[in-house]
Design a protein around this motif. Structure first.
Motif, PDB file in Angstrom:
ATOM      1  N   LEU A  55       0.931  -0.958   0.202  1.00  0.00           N
ATOM      2  CA  LEU A  55      -0.246   0.073   0.268  1.00  0.00           C
ATOM      3  C   LEU A  55       0.872   1.252  -0.280  1.00  0.00           C
ATOM      4  CD1 LEU A  55      -2.769   1.562   0.551  1.00  0.00           C
ATOM      5  CD2 LEU A  55      -2.797   1.293   2.702  1.00  0.00           C
ATOM      6  N   HIS A  58       1.796   2.162  -3.152  1.00  0.00           N
ATOM      7  CA  HIS A  58       1.054   2.587  -4.068  1.00  0.00           C
ATOM      8  C   HIS A  58       0.380   4.162  -3.831  1.00  0.00           C
ATOM      9  CE1 HIS A  58       0.788  -1.307  -6.553  1.00  0.00           C
ATOM     10  NE2 HIS A  58      -0.086  -0.358  -6.456  1.00  0.00           N
ATOM     11  N   GLY A  59       1.542   5.124  -2.370  1.00  0.00           N
ATOM     12  CA  GLY A  59       1.044   5.735  -2.351  1.00  0.00           C
ATOM     13  C   GLY A  59      -0.120   5.562  -1.374  1.00  0.00           C
ATOM     14  N   GLY A  60      -0.157   4.692  -0.604  1.00  0.00           N
ATOM     15  CA  GLY A  60      -1.820   4.893   0.565  1.00  0.00           C
ATOM     16  C   GLY A  60      -0.687   4.835   1.804  1.00  0.00           C
ATOM     17  N   GLU A  82      -8.802  -0.553   0.239  1.00  0.00           N
ATOM     18  CA  GLU A  82      -7.670   0.723  -0.517  1.00  0.00           C
ATOM     19  C   GLU A  82      -6.876   0.176  -1.388  1.00  0.00           C
ATOM     20  OE1 GLU A  82      -4.524   4.688   0.542  1.00  0.00           O
ATOM     21  OE2 GLU A  82      -5.712   3.530   2.237  1.00  0.00           O
ATOM     22  N   LEU A  83      -6.544  -1.613  -1.233  1.00  0.00           N
ATOM     23  CA  LEU A  83      -5.297  -2.120  -1.651  1.00  0.00           C
ATOM     24  C   LEU A  83      -6.078  -2.979  -3.148  1.00  0.00           C
ATOM     25  CD1 LEU A  83      -2.674  -4.565  -0.187  1.00  0.00           C
ATOM     26  CD2 LEU A  83      -2.049  -2.492  -1.734  1.00  0.00           C
ATOM     27  N   ASP A  84      -7.385  -2.797  -2.907  1.00  0.00           N
ATOM     28  CA  ASP A  84      -8.105  -3.632  -3.894  1.00  0.00           C
ATOM     29  C   ASP A  84      -8.707  -2.654  -4.849  1.00  0.00           C
ATOM     30  OD1 ASP A  84      -8.340  -5.769  -3.009  1.00  0.00           O
ATOM     31  OD2 ASP A  84     -10.274  -5.666  -1.716  1.00  0.00           O
ATOM     32  N   ARG A  85      -8.533  -0.813  -4.298  1.00  0.00           N
ATOM     33  CA  ARG A  85      -9.055   0.143  -4.785  1.00  0.00           C
ATOM     34  C   ARG A  85      -7.620   0.434  -6.001  1.00  0.00           C
ATOM     35  NH1 ARG A  85      -8.298   5.461  -4.128  1.00  0.00           N
ATOM     36  NH2 ARG A  85      -7.968   4.803  -1.881  1.00  0.00           N
ATOM     37  N   ARG A  86      -5.963   0.764  -5.104  1.00  0.00           N
ATOM     38  CA  ARG A  86      -5.566   1.219  -5.636  1.00  0.00           C
ATOM     39  C   ARG A  86      -5.040   0.543  -7.423  1.00  0.00           C
ATOM     40  NH1 ARG A  86      -3.119   5.544  -3.914  1.00  0.00           N
ATOM     41  NH2 ARG A  86      -4.021   6.827  -1.609  1.00  0.00           N
ATOM     42  N   LEU A  87      -5.561  -0.984  -6.411  1.00  0.00           N
ATOM     43  CA  LEU A  87      -4.497  -2.478  -7.582  1.00  0.00           C
ATOM     44  C   LEU A  87      -5.183  -2.573  -8.503  1.00  0.00           C
ATOM     45  CD1 LEU A  87      -4.090  -5.257  -5.145  1.00  0.00           C
ATOM     46  CD2 LEU A  87      -2.149  -3.171  -6.394  1.00  0.00           C
ATOM     47  N   GLU A  89      -7.078   0.596 -10.071  1.00  0.00           N
ATOM     48  CA  GLU A  89      -6.521   1.342 -10.840  1.00  0.00           C
ATOM     49  C   GLU A  89      -5.368   1.512 -11.381  1.00  0.00           C
ATOM     50  OE1 GLU A  89      -6.217   4.549  -7.741  1.00  0.00           O
ATOM     51  OE2 GLU A  89      -8.423   5.361  -7.279  1.00  0.00           O
ATOM     52  N   ALA A  90      -4.291   0.378 -11.115  1.00  0.00           N
ATOM     53  CA  ALA A  90      -3.249   0.338 -11.189  1.00  0.00           C
ATOM     54  C   ALA A  90      -3.654  -0.943 -12.808  1.00  0.00           C
ATOM     55  CB  ALA A  90      -2.373   0.138 -10.422  1.00  0.00           C
TER      56      ALA A  90
END
Length: 217
Positions: A55, A58-60, A82-87, A89-90
């Motif tokens: 996380l 990924h900037g969290g 939060e990781l699910d969302r950022r992954l 997006e990536a």
């Protein structure tokens, strides 16, 4: 088999681990044979630490540390959401090593608790792909001929470069555990090989994985 994206496979592991541990407070100090220095609590602490690290990459901003198993489960879910969302997006593949690590440890936990491996799991295919790539690099890096990896269910992969000179066949779960360093050299040799397996056994030591001296689970 099409591999599920990280943001789909990862929450599947979190749900499975929570289901395994909720209602089993007497197991939290149980040793995990596949990770000899860890208890069940240590394993869960590792999963949350890896999630925090990914996380942050990924900037969290990871939440505060936790200690007990219920706290660790909640913290892992907070991190995971939060990781699910950022992954996503990536693009859904930047966390594939994390997913493989988490699913491998879910299997470690199941073995420690005496719970059979799942018949189906969204994290299996993406995690297996990571393991095949790592083992393939190990085979090629040692100058060994390629290996035809086969499951008894009919799935096949090539590890190494060029035309395979040998095949190894096993049930899907056993082949996964072999590639993830959870099978001893004797167990590896006992798989269904089309030729003498000894030249390829060293290739099962790669990355973070080293086959155990004693039979693995």
């Amino acid at each position: 088999m099409t591999a599920a994206p990280d943001f789909v496979a990862y929450p599947e592991v979190r749900r499975a681990v929570r289901a395994l541990l909720e209602g089993r407070p007497g197991t939290y100090r149980r040793p995990v044979p596949a990770c000899p220095e860890w208890t069940v609590t240590d394993l869960l602490g590792h999963l949350t630490a890896i999630a925090s690290r990914v996380l942050a990459r990924h900037g969290g901003t990871p939440p505060a540390p936790a200690g007990t198993v219920p706290e660790l489960l909640d913290r892992w879910d907070d991190l995971g959401e939060e990781l699910d969302r950022r992954l996503a997006e990536a693009g859904g593949r930047s966390g594939e090593v994390m997913v493989m690590d988490a699913y491998t440890h879910e299997l470690d936990l199941r073995a420690a608790l005496g719970v059979p491996p799942p018949v189906e799991h969204l994290a299996w295919a993406p995690s297996f792909d990571v393991l095949v790539r790592g083992f393939s690099a190990s085979v090629a890096g040692r100058g060994l001929p390629a290996v035809d990896l086969r499951t008894t269910g009919g799935s096949r992969w090539t590890a190494g470069t060029g035309r395979p000179k040998v095949s190894v066949t096993a049930p899907a779960h056993d082949l996964y555990r072999a590639l993830a360093g959870r099978r001893s050299p004797a167990q590896l040799a006992a798989l269904e090989w089309s030729a003498a397996p000894e030249p390829w056994l060293a290739a099962f030591t790669w990355g973070p994985f080293t086959p155990p001296t004693h039979p693995g689970v």
